[in-house]
Scaffold this motif. Structure first.
Motif, mmCIF file in Angstrom:
data_model
loop_
_atom_site.group_PDB
_atom_site.id
_atom_site.type_symbol
_atom_site.label_atom_id
_atom_site.label_comp_id
_atom_site.label_asym_id
_atom_site.label_seq_id
_atom_site.Cartn_x
_atom_site.Cartn_y
_atom_site.Cartn_z
ATOM 1 N N ASP A 59 0.810 -1.222 0.000
ATOM 2 C CA ASP A 59 0.000 0.000 0.000
ATOM 3 C C ASP A 59 0.845 1.274 0.000
ATOM 4 N N LYS A 60 2.095 1.176 -0.385
ATOM 5 C CA LYS A 60 2.952 2.358 -0.480
ATOM 6 C C LYS A 60 3.905 2.129 -1.637
ATOM 7 N N HIS A 61 4.340 3.199 -2.231
ATOM 8 C CA HIS A 61 5.284 3.073 -3.318
ATOM 9 C C HIS A 61 6.621 2.584 -2.781
ATOM 10 N N THR A 62 7.497 2.298 -3.673
ATOM 11 C CA THR A 62 8.809 1.810 -3.318
ATOM 12 C C THR A 62 9.623 2.910 -2.638
ATOM 13 N N VAL A 63 10.295 2.550 -1.545
ATOM 14 C CA VAL A 63 11.178 3.469 -0.837
ATOM 15 C C VAL A 63 12.592 3.180 -1.319
ATOM 16 N N VAL A 64 13.235 4.191 -1.871
ATOM 17 C CA VAL A 64 14.601 4.037 -2.375
ATOM 18 C C VAL A 64 15.495 5.011 -1.625
ATOM 19 N N ILE A 65 16.557 4.477 -1.028
ATOM 20 C CA ILE A 65 17.490 5.303 -0.275
ATOM 21 C C ILE A 65 18.885 5.022 -0.796
ATOM 22 N N THR A 66 19.591 6.062 -1.190
ATOM 23 C CA THR A 66 20.942 5.932 -1.716
ATOM 24 C C THR A 66 21.887 6.694 -0.796
ATOM 25 N N GLN A 67 22.969 6.039 -0.417
ATOM 26 C CA GLN A 67 23.932 6.655 0.480
ATOM 27 C C GLN A 67 25.346 6.407 -0.027
ATOM 28 N N LYS A 68 26.182 7.444 -0.042
ATOM 29 C CA LYS A 68 27.571 7.316 -0.471
ATOM 30 C C LYS A 68 28.490 7.616 0.702
ATOM 31 N N ASP A 69 29.589 6.887 0.775
ATOM 32 C CA ASP A 69 30.585 7.123 1.820
ATOM 33 C C ASP A 69 31.891 6.473 1.408
ATOM 34 N N LYS A 70 32.983 6.890 2.052
ATOM 35 C CA LYS A 70 34.291 6.296 1.759
ATOM 36 C C LYS A 70 34.425 4.911 2.378
ATOM 37 N N ASP A 71 33.667 4.666 3.456
ATOM 38 C CA ASP A 71 33.684 3.379 4.144
ATOM 39 C C ASP A 71 32.382 2.636 3.839
ATOM 40 N N LEU A 72 32.488 1.381 3.432
ATOM 41 C CA LEU A 72 31.310 0.590 3.067
ATOM 42 C C LEU A 72 30.382 0.390 4.259
ATOM 43 N N TYR A 73 30.939 0.049 5.406
ATOM 44 C CA TYR A 73 30.115 -0.208 6.592
ATOM 45 C C TYR A 73 29.418 1.075 7.068
ATOM 46 N N ALA A 74 30.109 2.198 6.976
ATOM 47 C CA ALA A 74 29.486 3.470 7.354
ATOM 48 C C ALA A 74 28.343 3.816 6.399
ATOM 49 N N ALA A 75 28.538 3.538 5.113
ATOM 50 C CA ALA A 75 27.480 3.794 4.129
ATOM 51 C C ALA A 75 26.259 2.919 4.415
ATOM 52 N N ILE A 76 26.486 1.662 4.796
ATOM 53 C CA ILE A 76 25.372 0.766 5.145
ATOM 54 C C ILE A 76 24.647 1.298 6.375
ATOM 55 N N ASP A 77 25.405 1.737 7.384
ATOM 56 C CA ASP A 77 24.794 2.274 8.601
ATOM 57 C C ASP A 77 23.958 3.518 8.312
ATOM 58 N N LEU A 78 24.493 4.429 7.529
ATOM 59 C CA LEU A 78 23.767 5.658 7.216
ATOM 60 C C LEU A 78 22.501 5.370 6.411
ATOM 61 N N ALA A 79 22.605 4.466 5.453
ATOM 62 C CA ALA A 79 21.431 4.098 4.657
ATOM 63 C C ALA A 79 20.385 3.404 5.532
ATOM 64 N N GLN A 80 20.848 2.573 6.455
ATOM 65 C CA GLN A 80 19.927 1.879 7.364
ATOM 66 C C GLN A 80 19.193 2.885 8.251
ATOM 67 N N GLU A 81 19.904 3.882 8.778
ATOM 68 C CA GLU A 81 19.263 4.891 9.623
ATOM 69 C C GLU A 81 18.231 5.701 8.835
ATOM 70 N N ARG A 82 18.556 6.054 7.609
ATOM 71 C CA ARG A 82 17.600 6.788 6.779
ATOM 72 C C ARG A 82 16.382 5.931 6.458
ATOM 73 N N ALA A 83 16.592 4.648 6.203
ATOM 74 C CA ALA A 83 15.466 3.744 5.919
ATOM 75 C C ALA A 83 14.596 3.586 7.162
ATOM 76 N N LYS A 84 15.216 3.443 8.323
ATOM 77 C CA LYS A 84 14.453 3.303 9.560
ATOM 78 C C LYS A 84 13.630 4.561 9.830
ATOM 79 N N LYS A 85 14.220 5.721 9.582
ATOM 80 C CA LYS A 85 13.507 6.974 9.798
ATOM 81 C C LYS A 85 12.300 7.078 8.864
#
Length: 172
Positions: A59-85
């Motif tokens: 019942d909602k459109h697709t949520v797409v979150i893109t995050q860039k960072d120099k560290d892969l794990y930091a990019a995953i964490d930032l994208a996860q926080e944005r998705a959770k929000k």
């Protein structure tokens, strides 16, 4: 929930897959009907990493979150926080809409108060507001103990007539 982890220009090792999988677990806590969730991990030629979360919610459109960072794990964490929000806002919106619905207003017979607990009603005079000309408004002001009177004039404008100190009347 269908999940997938895809790597572009990057080798997906077991620690990276496990870390990305734990990101999926964090977004499940909102009890939304998530149809599918995908993570696309990519590395650019400049050495920075891009993480893209693609979450399909019922019942909602697709949520797409893109995050860039120099560290892969930091990019995953930032994208996860944005998705959770984003998902938390959507879950709160659903919860608020469900709490104020008509279903919550239905009363069971057991919850109906007894006749002896009912409040007593006192009848009051109903004031009908009709358009007044200035003379009628002046008479209404003189009959009351107030310093001003608000009324609708014949043209439908809201007007105020006041008693001035010099005995005259002001019209606004």
């Amino acid at each position: 929930m269908n999940t997938s982890i895809v790597g572009k220009n990057i080798e997906l090792t077991e620690p990276i897959k496990n870390y990305a999988q734990s990101a999926f677990e964090a977004i499940k806590k909102y009890n939304l009907d998530i149809i599918s969730a995908n993570i696309v991990l990519s590395e650019s030629k400049k050495g920075s990493f891009t993480v893209e979360f693609v979450i399909n919610v019922k019942d909602k459109h697709t949520v797409v979150i893109t995050q860039k960072d120099k560290d892969l794990y930091a990019a995953i964490d930032l994208a996860q926080e944005r998705a959770k929000k984003n998902l938390r806002r959507y879950a709160d919106k659903l919860k608020d809409n469900n709490n104020g619905g008509v279903k919550s207003l239905e009363i069971d017979e057991a919850e109906t108060p007894a006749a002896e607990d009912e409040d007593e009603f006192v009848e009051m005079e109903l004031k009908l507001y009709k358009p007044l000309d200035f003379e009628e408004a002046k008479i209404m002001l003189e009959e009351s103990d107030e310093n001003f009177f608000v009324f609708q004039d014949i043209d439908g404008h809201t007007r105020v007539i006041t008693k001035l100190e010099n005995g005259k009347y002001g019209l606004y």
